[in-house]
Structure formats: C-alpha cells, structure tokens
Design a protein around this motif. Sequence first.
Motif, mmCIF file in Angstrom:
data_model
loop_
_atom_site.group_PDB
_atom_site.id
_atom_site.type_symbol
_atom_site.label_atom_id
_atom_site.label_comp_id
_atom_site.label_asym_id
_atom_site.label_seq_id
_atom_site.Cartn_x
_atom_site.Cartn_y
_atom_site.Cartn_z
ATOM 1 N N LYS A 67 0.815 -1.220 0.000
ATOM 2 C CA LYS A 67 0.000 0.000 0.000
ATOM 3 C C LYS A 67 0.850 1.272 0.000
ATOM 4 N N ASP A 68 2.179 1.111 0.084
ATOM 5 C CA ASP A 68 3.042 2.280 0.100
ATOM 6 C C ASP A 68 3.421 2.672 -1.312
ATOM 7 N N VAL A 69 3.434 3.965 -1.578
ATOM 8 C CA VAL A 69 3.745 4.389 -2.934
ATOM 9 C C VAL A 69 4.723 5.566 -2.962
ATOM 10 N N TYR A 70 5.648 5.517 -3.902
ATOM 11 C CA TYR A 70 6.603 6.598 -4.119
ATOM 12 C C TYR A 70 6.320 7.200 -5.486
ATOM 13 N N VAL A 71 6.104 8.519 -5.486
ATOM 14 C CA VAL A 71 5.719 9.170 -6.741
ATOM 15 C C VAL A 71 6.693 10.278 -7.107
ATOM 16 N N HIS A 72 7.097 10.321 -8.369
ATOM 17 C CA HIS A 72 7.876 11.459 -8.846
ATOM 18 C C HIS A 72 6.999 12.292 -9.772
ATOM 19 N N LEU A 73 7.039 13.613 -9.561
ATOM 20 C CA LEU A 73 6.268 14.510 -10.421
ATOM 21 C C LEU A 73 7.191 15.196 -11.403
ATOM 22 N N ASP A 74 6.768 15.274 -12.654
ATOM 23 C CA ASP A 74 7.533 16.010 -13.651
ATOM 24 C C ASP A 74 6.830 17.340 -13.867
ATOM 25 N N VAL A 75 7.497 18.426 -13.442
ATOM 26 C CA VAL A 75 6.914 19.754 -13.600
ATOM 27 C C VAL A 75 7.826 20.579 -14.483
ATOM 28 N N ARG A 76 7.253 21.210 -15.505
ATOM 29 C CA ARG A 76 8.094 21.968 -16.434
ATOM 30 C C ARG A 76 7.677 23.433 -16.497
ATOM 31 N N GLY A 77 8.599 24.257 -16.962
ATOM 32 C CA GLY A 77 8.274 25.655 -17.214
ATOM 33 C C GLY A 77 8.163 26.474 -15.951
ATOM 34 N N PHE A 78 7.384 27.558 -16.041
ATOM 35 C CA PHE A 78 7.282 28.497 -14.941
ATOM 36 C C PHE A 78 6.609 27.888 -13.706
ATOM 37 N N LEU A 132 12.689 -5.325 -4.345
ATOM 38 C CA LEU A 132 11.896 -4.106 -4.475
ATOM 39 C C LEU A 132 11.907 -3.326 -3.174
ATOM 40 N N GLU A 133 11.736 -4.039 -2.070
ATOM 41 C CA GLU A 133 11.727 -3.362 -0.773
ATOM 42 C C GLU A 133 13.055 -2.692 -0.495
ATOM 43 N N ASP A 134 14.156 -3.406 -0.816
ATOM 44 C CA ASP A 134 15.475 -2.828 -0.595
ATOM 45 C C ASP A 134 15.666 -1.583 -1.451
ATOM 46 N N ASP A 135 15.289 -1.683 -2.741
ATOM 47 C CA ASP A 135 15.463 -0.546 -3.642
ATOM 48 C C ASP A 135 14.616 0.635 -3.204
ATOM 49 N N LEU A 136 13.406 0.356 -2.734
ATOM 50 C CA LEU A 136 12.551 1.456 -2.292
ATOM 51 C C LEU A 136 13.090 2.097 -1.025
ATOM 52 N N LYS A 137 13.787 1.285 -0.212
ATOM 53 C CA LYS A 137 14.409 1.869 0.985
ATOM 54 C C LYS A 137 15.448 2.890 0.562
ATOM 55 N N LYS A 138 16.187 2.577 -0.530
ATOM 56 C CA LYS A 138 17.196 3.498 -1.043
ATOM 57 C C LYS A 138 16.523 4.765 -1.569
ATOM 58 N N VAL A 139 15.405 4.577 -2.280
ATOM 59 C CA VAL A 139 14.667 5.726 -2.802
ATOM 60 C C VAL A 139 14.226 6.619 -1.642
ATOM 61 N N ASP A 140 13.752 5.976 -0.582
ATOM 62 C CA ASP A 140 13.288 6.721 0.586
ATOM 63 C C ASP A 140 14.424 7.528 1.197
ATOM 64 N N LYS A 141 15.582 6.903 1.280
ATOM 65 C CA LYS A 141 16.757 7.560 1.848
ATOM 66 C C LYS A 141 17.142 8.765 0.997
ATOM 67 N N ASP A 142 17.145 8.596 -0.321
ATOM 68 C CA ASP A 142 17.510 9.693 -1.208
ATOM 69 C C ASP A 142 16.507 10.829 -1.144
ATOM 70 N N LEU A 143 15.238 10.439 -0.980
ATOM 71 C CA LEU A 143 14.185 11.439 -0.928
ATOM 72 C C LEU A 143 14.367 12.350 0.269
ATOM 73 N N LYS A 144 14.812 11.758 1.382
ATOM 74 C CA LYS A 144 14.889 12.523 2.621
ATOM 75 C C LYS A 144 16.271 13.115 2.856
ATOM 76 N N ALA A 145 17.223 12.873 1.961
ATOM 77 C CA ALA A 145 18.590 13.354 2.170
ATOM 78 C C ALA A 145 18.709 14.834 1.875
ATOM 79 N N GLY A 146 19.780 15.415 2.361
ATOM 80 C CA GLY A 146 20.081 16.786 1.981
ATOM 81 C C GLY A 146 19.417 17.814 2.871
ATOM 82 N N VAL A 147 19.919 19.051 2.764
ATOM 83 C CA VAL A 147 19.398 20.115 3.623
ATOM 84 C C VAL A 147 18.132 20.675 3.003
#
Lengths: 147, 116, 154
Positions: A67-78, A132-147
């Motif tokens: 039931k968990d989902v990771y979504v990337h949005l593609d937003v372009r322009g202004f 899949l679970e391992d890869d999504l854990k990496k995605v989660d980590k990347d999503l939350k990384a950085g300042v």
Amino acid sequence: MNMKKSFIFLFIFLLLNLGGCDTGQKTFEAQSADDASEISQKVAEDAEKTVKELDRVDDATAVSNKKDVYVHLDVRGFDRFFLKDIRKEAKDKLEAENPDGTVEVSTDKKIELELTELKQKLSDQEITRKQLEDDLKKVDKDLKAGV
Amino acid sequence: MIFVNAFIVGGIICVIGQVLLDVGKLTPAHTLSTLVVSGAVLDGIGLYEPLIDFAGAGATVPITSFGNALVHGAITEAEQNGWVGILTGIFEVTSAGISSAIIFSFIAALLFKPKG
Amino acid sequence: MAKDSKVSPTQRAYQKIARKHEAKRPVMKNCIKAFLIGGLVCTFGQLVQTGYIYYFDFTEKTAGDPTVATLIFLATLLTGLGVYDRFGHFAGAGSAVPVTGFANSMASAAIEHRTEGYVLGVSSNMFKLAAAVIVFGVVAAFFIVIIKMTFFGL
C-alpha cells in the motif's frame, strides 16, 4: 546377486531422487515466478493517474509496494517556481485517496531515474519483492537526504 | 529545459552585477557583497529556493547563492537546535565551497608561478 | 555633482564639454558580454550537476556540493595557468559573479603573493576580495535569520 540388488536399489534411489528434484524445481520456479509477476503496481498506477489530473503536473512516475507508494512529479516551465506547493498538493490528494499506506512525493531528478528503473524491472518481472523493498528503501533515503 | 533556464537566469544575475559595476560605479568587492546580501535577503523572504527550483545552476552558481546558503543553513539548524543553531548552521551548507576554495588556492600557490 | 551657483557660465560650459569627453564605459556591450559569459558558466555548472546526478549516487539536492567543488577546482586551475584573468578581462561580471570568480580571486591572490612566503604572503592575502563577501554574507545572514525568527516564527 548382491551386485544386482545394489544396482536395482541404486536405480530406484536415483529415480526417486531425480523425480523428487523435478517436483522441487517446479515448485521453486512457480514461487519465484509468482513473486515477480504478482508485485501488483495497481496502487502506483492509480497514483500516477491521480497526480496527472493536477494542472501543473506534466508527467508522473510511481512505484508501489503493497500500500506504500513513491511518486515522482515532472513539472516543467514556470510552474517550477511553485514546486514546494505542487508537491504538497499532490501529497495531500494522494493521501486522501490512499489513507492506508504511506505516500512519498518527490520532484528530484535522481528519484525519477531510480523509479523509472524500478518500473522497468517490474514490468520485465526481473525483480523479487525483497529486492523491491530494498530498492525502495534506497529511494526513501535519497528522498529525505540533503538540507 | 533546465539548461535554457540556467543560462537565462545566470546571465541575468551577471548583468545585474555588470550594471552595479558600470552604472553604479561600485568596486568588484562592493558589487559582490551587494549580491551576496541580496541572495541572503531573498532566502529570508523565501524567494531564492523557488528560483533554484526553476533555474537550477543558474541560481546556484552565481555568488548570490552563497548568501542563500548561509541563511538556509542557519535556518535549518535553528529549526532543530534553537537560537544557537544560527551560529552553528551558517557555514553548514557553504562548507564545501569555502573549504575547496581555500585548499585549491593554497595548492595552486604551491604549484604555479605568478604571471606578468 | 553639487550645483555651485558661483560657477561662471564659462566654467559651466567647460564642465559640459569635459563630461562629453569622459571615457565612456560601453555599458550595453558589457552587459551583453556579461549575460552571455555568465549564462555559459551557469549552463556549464548545470551540466556538471546533471553529470553528478546521472553518473554518481547524488540527488538534485546533494549534487550541489560536488558541483561547486568542481567549479572551484577548475577555476583555480585556469587561474594558475593564467587563462582565467584573460577571460575575466573580457567578460567582466560574467566571470566575476559566478562562484568561479570567487575562486579566481582567492587563487590569484594566493599565487601573486607566493614570493612573500606561505604564512605572510599566500595565507594572509588569499582573502583580499573574498573577505568582504564572507563577512557581509555572514553578518547579513545572522540579522536576517534573527529577524525572521523573532517576527515570523520560522
């Protein structure tokens, strides 16, 4: 006499074992095939549809696990001036439609790359649920990384 | 695409600098200081991050982003650790930039001779 | 220029002519050069950043650090080779405003004062231009964050 008995015994033994191996093999294959083909992405597909309805979102890539989902949005322009807003809008909408699982939204290019790769693996059925679970854990980590 | 945005926004910020130099008749030090403070103010108002979202490197490469990074780091640390975070967080984001500038400049002085 | 009523008409006329012959800065031309070069430097930075995202394990957010470090490295190298100053003369703000200009100022000061030794020459002079940038940036950031925290929460 003993030799002959031994031979027959060996023959039966081999027959049983090879037969057994065969059955074992089939079961094993069925399990992994089931595993790869049954990772349903229905939640992800719904999420993509929901999010693409938003005016400012040009495209979306989503991967789900149960039931968990990771979504990337593609937003372009202004519209890109309002990424923070758009992310919140998308997350709220998705959480309303998917209250049972976690929803993570990102506009980061790296996340898009990772999710696209995962989507490809899922459609080619080259991935197990554990991977899949391992890869999504990496995605989660990347999503939350950085300042 | 993001490359076009980067080109245009980066170009515009440099033109602002050029105008400060030529029309405002400021020294390079004054010009750059003005730009850095502007970047800091814009992040304080919350306008610099959207600019980075739109223009990518067009907003992170000019010196204005240095001001933005200082404020950003301070705010992030202050959110987590209270008022002392302002002091501990200021150089957090800019650490890579300042450290590499010092280190590479020193190494350059070791290796290169002054010209002309 | 203060309006001095004691200036005689001849003097005023002279001032008018003198102003006309003052070395004019080609502002428009400089701005176009600054726009093009500055734009190119930033586009190059974008390329580097994209490279770090695609070929290394960096996200958009974390790729900023290696990108800046790379640009500073290249600027320092070009300064050492003597190339950056020539290009800086042509490009004006186009080369001074990007972070590469910051690195160039530090590297060129460091190299220039090499003969005075590493402690008194290189290290003491490195921050000639950079000091103003850092000091004003930090002080401004300090007051801005305090104002923000006091009046607007966070």
